[in-house]
Write a protein that holds these residues in place. Structure first.
Motif, PDB file in Angstrom:
ATOM      1  N   ALA A  15       0.830  -1.207   0.000  1.00 19.17           N
ATOM      2  CA  ALA A  15       0.000   0.000   0.000  1.00 19.17           C
ATOM      3  C   ALA A  15       0.866   1.259   0.000  1.00 19.17           C
ATOM      4  O   ALA A  15       0.561   2.239  -0.698  1.00 19.17           O
ATOM      5  N   GLU A  16       1.959   1.257   0.772  1.00 17.09           N
ATOM      6  CA  GLU A  16       2.850   2.414   0.819  1.00 17.09           C
ATOM      7  C   GLU A  16       3.538   2.625  -0.528  1.00 17.09           C
ATOM      8  O   GLU A  16       3.647   3.759  -1.008  1.00 17.09           O
ATOM      9  N   PHE A  17       4.005   1.554  -1.146  1.00 17.29           N
ATOM     10  CA  PHE A  17       4.666   1.659  -2.448  1.00 17.29           C
ATOM     11  C   PHE A  17       3.697   2.212  -3.490  1.00 17.29           C
ATOM     12  O   PHE A  17       4.036   3.131  -4.244  1.00 17.29           O
ATOM     13  N   GLU A  18       2.512   1.643  -3.563  1.00 18.01           N
ATOM     14  CA  GLU A  18       1.535   2.060  -4.569  1.00 18.01           C
ATOM     15  C   GLU A  18       1.160   3.527  -4.401  1.00 18.01           C
ATOM     16  O   GLU A  18       1.067   4.281  -5.384  1.00 18.01           O
ATOM     17  N   SER A  19       0.961   3.943  -3.162  1.00 19.43           N
ATOM     18  CA  SER A  19       0.585   5.329  -2.884  1.00 19.43           C
ATOM     19  C   SER A  19       1.667   6.305  -3.321  1.00 19.43           C
ATOM     20  O   SER A  19       1.398   7.303  -3.995  1.00 19.43           O
ATOM     21  N   LEU A  20       2.918   6.017  -2.964  1.00 25.45           N
ATOM     22  CA  LEU A  20       4.017   6.929  -3.281  1.00 25.45           C
ATOM     23  C   LEU A  20       4.338   6.945  -4.770  1.00 25.45           C
ATOM     24  O   LEU A  20       4.648   7.996  -5.340  1.00 25.45           O
ATOM     25  N   ILE A  30       3.255  -1.364  -9.957  1.00 24.96           N
ATOM     26  CA  ILE A  30       3.871  -2.248  -8.973  1.00 24.96           C
ATOM     27  C   ILE A  30       3.029  -3.510  -8.829  1.00 24.96           C
ATOM     28  O   ILE A  30       1.828  -3.439  -8.550  1.00 24.96           O
ATOM     29  N   THR A  31       3.653  -4.655  -9.021  1.00 20.32           N
ATOM     30  CA  THR A  31       2.963  -5.937  -8.891  1.00 20.32           C
ATOM     31  C   THR A  31       3.646  -6.780  -7.826  1.00 20.32           C
ATOM     32  O   THR A  31       4.848  -7.057  -7.939  1.00 20.32           O
ATOM     33  N   PRO A  32       2.939  -7.173  -6.765  1.00 21.40           N
ATOM     34  CA  PRO A  32       3.575  -8.019  -5.753  1.00 21.40           C
ATOM     35  C   PRO A  32       3.922  -9.384  -6.323  1.00 21.40           C
ATOM     36  O   PRO A  32       3.202  -9.920  -7.168  1.00 21.40           O
ATOM     37  N   GLN A  33       5.029  -9.947  -5.859  1.00 21.90           N
ATOM     38  CA  GLN A  33       5.518 -11.199  -6.433  1.00 21.90           C
ATOM     39  C   GLN A  33       4.531 -12.350  -6.290  1.00 21.90           C
ATOM     40  O   GLN A  33       4.502 -13.253  -7.132  1.00 21.90           O
ATOM     41  N   GLY A  34       3.717 -12.315  -5.259  1.00 20.99           N
ATOM     42  CA  GLY A  34       2.746 -13.384  -5.054  1.00 20.99           C
ATOM     43  C   GLY A  34       1.754 -13.515  -6.204  1.00 20.99           C
ATOM     44  O   GLY A  34       1.312 -14.612  -6.539  1.00 20.99           O
ATOM     45  N   LYS A  35       1.408 -12.386  -6.830  1.00 15.78           N
ATOM     46  CA  LYS A  35       0.472 -12.415  -7.954  1.00 15.78           C
ATOM     47  C   LYS A  35       1.077 -13.106  -9.169  1.00 15.78           C
ATOM     48  O   LYS A  35       0.362 -13.534 -10.075  1.00 15.78           O
ATOM     49  N   LEU A  36       2.401 -13.199  -9.187  1.00 14.64           N
ATOM     50  CA  LEU A  36       3.089 -13.863 -10.293  1.00 14.64           C
ATOM     51  C   LEU A  36       3.540 -15.276  -9.899  1.00 14.64           C
ATOM     52  O   LEU A  36       4.270 -15.924 -10.646  1.00 14.64           O
ATOM     53  N   GLY A  37       3.114 -15.721  -8.728  1.00 12.55           N
ATOM     54  CA  GLY A  37       3.457 -17.071  -8.278  1.00 12.55           C
ATOM     55  C   GLY A  37       4.899 -17.230  -7.850  1.00 12.55           C
ATOM     56  O   GLY A  37       5.424 -18.342  -7.856  1.00 12.55           O
ATOM     57  N   ILE A  38       5.530 -16.114  -7.452  1.00 10.45           N
ATOM     58  CA  ILE A  38       6.938 -16.162  -7.055  1.00 10.45           C
ATOM     59  C   ILE A  38       7.036 -16.383  -5.539  1.00 10.45           C
ATOM     60  O   ILE A  38       6.420 -15.667  -4.761  1.00 10.45           O
ATOM     61  N   SER A  39       7.806 -17.364  -5.150  1.00  7.11           N
ATOM     62  CA  SER A  39       7.972 -17.676  -3.729  1.00  7.11           C
ATOM     63  C   SER A  39       8.914 -16.673  -3.073  1.00  7.11           C
ATOM     64  O   SER A  39       9.641 -15.932  -3.756  1.00  7.11           O
ATOM     65  N   ASP A  40       8.917 -16.652  -1.762  1.00  7.54           N
ATOM     66  CA  ASP A  40       9.834 -15.781  -1.034  1.00  7.54           C
ATOM     67  C   ASP A  40      11.264 -16.275  -1.189  1.00  7.54           C
ATOM     68  O   ASP A  40      11.525 -17.479  -1.235  1.00  7.54           O
ATOM     69  N   ALA A  41      12.189 -15.345  -1.273  1.00  5.01           N
ATOM     70  CA  ALA A  41      13.605 -15.693  -1.331  1.00  5.01           C
ATOM     71  C   ALA A  41      14.091 -16.127   0.048  1.00  5.01           C
ATOM     72  O   ALA A  41      13.479 -15.793   1.070  1.00  5.01           O
ATOM     73  N   SER A 181      -0.710   9.424   5.043  1.00  3.90           N
ATOM     74  CA  SER A 181       0.055  10.453   4.343  1.00  3.90           C
ATOM     75  C   SER A 181       1.134  11.050   5.235  1.00  3.90           C
ATOM     76  O   SER A 181       2.259  11.311   4.783  1.00  3.90           O
ATOM     77  N   ALA A 182       0.830  11.240   6.523  1.00  5.84           N
ATOM     78  CA  ALA A 182       1.825  11.781   7.458  1.00  5.84           C
ATOM     79  C   ALA A 182       2.968  10.798   7.657  1.00  5.84           C
ATOM     80  O   ALA A 182       4.143  11.185   7.688  1.00  5.84           O
ATOM     81  N   LYS A 183       2.630   9.528   7.770  1.00  8.47           N
ATOM     82  CA  LYS A 183       3.669   8.515   7.951  1.00  8.47           C
ATOM     83  C   LYS A 183       4.565   8.421   6.716  1.00  8.47           C
ATOM     84  O   LYS A 183       5.796   8.370   6.823  1.00  8.47           O
ATOM     85  N   ASN A 184       3.956   8.416   5.527  1.00  9.44           N
ATOM     86  CA  ASN A 184       4.742   8.315   4.294  1.00  9.44           C
ATOM     87  C   ASN A 184       5.707   9.481   4.128  1.00  9.44           C
ATOM     88  O   ASN A 184       6.784   9.334   3.545  1.00  9.44           O
ATOM     89  N   ALA A 185       5.320  10.649   4.634  1.00 10.73           N
ATOM     90  CA  ALA A 185       6.161  11.842   4.502  1.00 10.73           C
ATOM     91  C   ALA A 185       7.384  11.780   5.412  1.00 10.73           C
ATOM     92  O   ALA A 185       8.393  12.423   5.141  1.00 10.73           O
ATOM     93  N   LEU A 186       7.288  11.002   6.500  1.00  9.97           N
ATOM     94  CA  LEU A 186       8.351  10.984   7.512  1.00  9.97           C
ATOM     95  C   LEU A 186       9.136   9.680   7.560  1.00  9.97           C
ATOM     96  O   LEU A 186      10.315   9.675   7.934  1.00  9.97           O
ATOM     97  N   SER A 187       8.505   8.592   7.212  1.00 10.93           N
ATOM     98  CA  SER A 187       9.045   7.269   7.526  1.00 10.93           C
ATOM     99  C   SER A 187      10.323   6.921   6.779  1.00 10.93           C
ATOM    100  O   SER A 187      10.672   7.518   5.757  1.00 10.93           O
ATOM    101  N   LEU A 196      14.618   6.798  -4.325  1.00  8.19           N
ATOM    102  CA  LEU A 196      14.498   5.927  -5.492  1.00  8.19           C
ATOM    103  C   LEU A 196      13.712   6.618  -6.604  1.00  8.19           C
ATOM    104  O   LEU A 196      14.104   6.577  -7.781  1.00  8.19           O
ATOM    105  N   ILE A 197      12.616   7.253  -6.241  1.00  2.00           N
ATOM    106  CA  ILE A 197      11.777   7.946  -7.222  1.00  2.00           C
ATOM    107  C   ILE A 197      12.554   9.069  -7.898  1.00  2.00           C
ATOM    108  O   ILE A 197      12.460   9.271  -9.112  1.00  2.00           O
ATOM    109  N   GLN A 198      13.334   9.787  -7.109  1.00  3.20           N
ATOM    110  CA  GLN A 198      14.152  10.859  -7.688  1.00  3.20           C
ATOM    111  C   GLN A 198      15.145  10.299  -8.704  1.00  3.20           C
ATOM    112  O   GLN A 198      15.363  10.874  -9.769  1.00  3.20           O
ATOM    113  N   TYR A 199      15.708   9.149  -8.387  1.00  2.00           N
ATOM    114  CA  TYR A 199      16.647   8.502  -9.322  1.00  2.00           C
ATOM    115  C   TYR A 199      15.928   8.117 -10.612  1.00  2.00           C
ATOM    116  O   TYR A 199      16.450   8.318 -11.710  1.00  2.00           O
ATOM    117  N   LEU A 200      14.715   7.561 -10.485  1.00  2.00           N
ATOM    118  CA  LEU A 200      13.977   7.108 -11.660  1.00  2.00           C
ATOM    119  C   LEU A 200      13.512   8.280 -12.518  1.00  2.00           C
ATOM    120  O   LEU A 200      13.300   8.124 -13.730  1.00  2.00           O
TER     121      LEU A 200
END
Length: 202
Positions: A15-20, A30-41, A181-187, A196-200
């Protein structure tokens, strides 16, 4: 829109990734790996950076797509920076269940002998790694840190993980008492994602 695999199935993180990413108006989904059937590393690194790279390469290798991995946790200096990379399974390391409630309970018990009249410092750390392909020799690495204090009891119902125990003195609130929104701004994750977004964007 280019698809990027998120090497996590944690709904709070997703949820945090999608929002930002949505606010940044970037041409990625953004697609979580579970939707693609990918197991945890298998996270057998000894640092946040190592584990994030392991997870990103694993998701990219399995999907053939670029991948982003997050490795994050709570570091408490008085406990030798525990729980650290073991934050998500802190209680299970001593036979407890793998849950936020059990992890918080163990942290409170570990800190009992250290409770004095001074606040107990702690910080959330997030390391984000993005690989363009599984063998990317130059992963993008972004790190964020969020300084605070560790409470003696839970406060707040928002967030996840150790949020109810993480206190921000300047706000007089725990992380779990902040809206999204407050948490995303500070966390820590918000800080790392902003880098990362600035780099992209460049």
């Amino acid at each position: 829109m280019q698809k990027i695999v998120l090497a996590s199935n944690n709904q709070g993180k997703l949820a945090e990734f999608e929002s930002l990413f949505a606010k940044a108006n970037l041409p990625y989904t953004i697609t979580p790996q579970g939707k693609l059937g990918i197991s945890d590393a298998i996270e057998d690194g000894l640092s946040f950076v190592e584990n994030a790279i392991i997870k990103a390469r694993h998701a990219s290798n399995a999907s053939g797509l670029p991948a982003i991995a997050d490795d994050s946790g709570l570091c408490v200096p008085i406990l030798g920076n525990a729980p650290g990379i073991y934050s998500a399974r802190y209680a299970s390391l001593i036979g407890g269940e793998k849950s936020d409630a059990a992890n918080n309970e163990r942290l409170l018990k570990e800190l009992l002998p250290h409770r004095k009249d001074v606040p107990i410092a702690g910080k959330f750390v997030c390391v984000l790694v993005m690989v363009r392909h599984a063998n990317d020799p130059l992963p993008i690495i972004a790190q964020g840190e969020w300084q605070g204090e560790i409470l003696a009891q839970l406060q707040g119902d928002n967030g996840f993980g150790y949020d109810p125990l993480f206190y921000i003195p300047s706000l007089g609130k725990s992380s779990a008492q902040l809206d999204k929104s407050a948490k995303n701004a500070l966390s820590h994750r918000g800080q790392a994602l902003a880098k990362l977004i600035q780099y992209l964007r460049n």
